[in-house]
Design an enzyme around this catalytic site. Sequence first.
Site, PDB file in Angstrom:
ATOM      1  N   PHE A  38       3.539  -2.337  20.188  1.00 58.71           N
ATOM      2  CA  PHE A  38       3.435  -1.335  19.137  1.00 58.71           C
ATOM      3  C   PHE A  38       4.322  -1.696  17.945  1.00 58.71           C
ATOM      4  O   PHE A  38       3.919  -1.539  16.788  1.00 58.71           O
ATOM      5  CB  PHE A  38       3.839   0.030  19.704  1.00 58.71           C
TER       6      PHE A  38
ATOM      7  N   TYR B 269      13.734   5.359  -1.429  1.00 61.44           N
ATOM      8  CA  TYR B 269      12.348   5.813  -1.344  1.00 61.44           C
ATOM      9  C   TYR B 269      11.685   5.280  -0.074  1.00 61.44           C
ATOM     10  O   TYR B 269      11.020   6.028   0.658  1.00 61.44           O
ATOM     11  CB  TYR B 269      11.555   5.367  -2.577  1.00 61.44           C
TER      12      TYR B 269
ATOM     13  N   ARG C 130       0.096   4.472 -10.071  1.00 61.89           N
ATOM     14  CA  ARG C 130       1.320   4.597  -9.290  1.00 61.89           C
ATOM     15  C   ARG C 130       2.231   3.408  -9.558  1.00 61.89           C
ATOM     16  O   ARG C 130       1.757   2.288  -9.754  1.00 61.89           O
ATOM     17  CB  ARG C 130       1.002   4.669  -7.792  1.00 61.89           C
TER      18      ARG C 130
ATOM     19  N   ARG D  46       2.462  -6.147  -1.998  1.00 60.57           N
ATOM     20  CA  ARG D  46       1.063  -6.583  -1.945  1.00 60.57           C
ATOM     21  C   ARG D  46       0.146  -5.711  -2.788  1.00 60.57           C
ATOM     22  O   ARG D  46      -0.819  -6.201  -3.383  1.00 60.57           O
ATOM     23  CB  ARG D  46       0.591  -6.576  -0.494  1.00 60.57           C
TER      24      ARG D  46
END
Length: 418
Positions: A289, A172, A229, A219
């Site tokens: 980034f 997932y 969920r 978290r």
Amino acid sequence: MELVKKWLGHPTDIYHLLRFKMGGYRVVMARLDPDSLGAGLRACYRYLNQTSRSFAAVIQALDGELRHAVCIFYLVLRALDTIEDDMTISLDIKIPMLHEFHSYLYQPEWKYMESKEKDRQVLEDFPTISSEFRNLSKVYQDVISDICYKMGIGMAEFLEKKVDSQHEWDKYCHYVAGLVGIGLSHLFSASELEDPVVGQDTELANSMGLFLQKTNIIRDYLEDQLEGREFWPREVWSRYAKKLSDLAKPENIDMAVQCLNELITNALHHVPDVITYLSRLKNQSVFNFCAIPQVMAIATLAACYNNKQVFRGVVKIRKGQAVTLVMDATNIQAVRAIMYQYVEEIYQKIPSTDPSSNKTQQIIASIRAMSLPNGPMASRHHYSPIYLSCAMLLAALSWQYLSTMSKAAEEYIQTGEN
């Protein structure tokens, strides 16, 4: 004055808050001149700033044509994610849309006007986004289209099933985040700002995404429970409770924390790959980034480890701590030092009775070895005691101003953006 006391307990936070405000933010929060862009790109960067709390700034700091490619990549995936998240779209409509979404990139008129999600503007004005997508070099188009196709298939697969095994958890996370890491790596190499190996090593790129996604899932336990969920793998939580929601019950807190620690240990196994990946990057804007979200993630896991608050509210790192990480994580030596610091913090909190304690110690030993490859750890900080003392004094005199300023920084460095 309570805020002053808090900051004085963390003097490096004060230094970096000041450094950030006094121009340091330009390194990672560069802004484009909108007058230099055509109307379509101006709209795309406006949508980027509207839909992204954190990535907008570092995307705009990327060099050359890579900046536009990553901006469009982000918006395309934001549109795809908006469809997945929209619970008002029935599955018989949503699943075909997810499967076919990549093809909409080449349909100039396609848009979707029925979404109720907060980021629906990227669907309503998808013709502008897809037009700019088609203006990109073909090498960028091919990467974005391929990742979009694979992600749509993966999202559809998990719409009707829960995450059971740890293998499915990895699968997932690969679909929703690992593919992003792989796609970005292909873009980095295609731009020639990075070597071909960065795009070719998909295992490392996948780990970059999995580490961030697992951190967010760990978290966000309570928030996800409140929204209905479930992303924690049943294979793990079922050893500690009959239902995942039971972990939030006060009487189950000890077992809940043990489950939490096991999942954090699982996530830490991606850190060696993260360090190896970052060590290969050459371009400064690409390094910033990639590195900033990763150091935010390790700091978040350190804050969550063995922490009952995960099941009671939101666990966040300090604003000043976050800005410190943004300012520090500009080279691989500093990132290694940051990783070392936070796994040591976790190590100091490992309960001797924790079922995962041996595994946690083992992965921390591996990370330590990678974090200190050439002897003593390099210092992350570049300031003198005199300057630091002045910074502390200034903070004490102007704490209200700094508090206001740090809120702007927080908008950028929030970990776990969707």
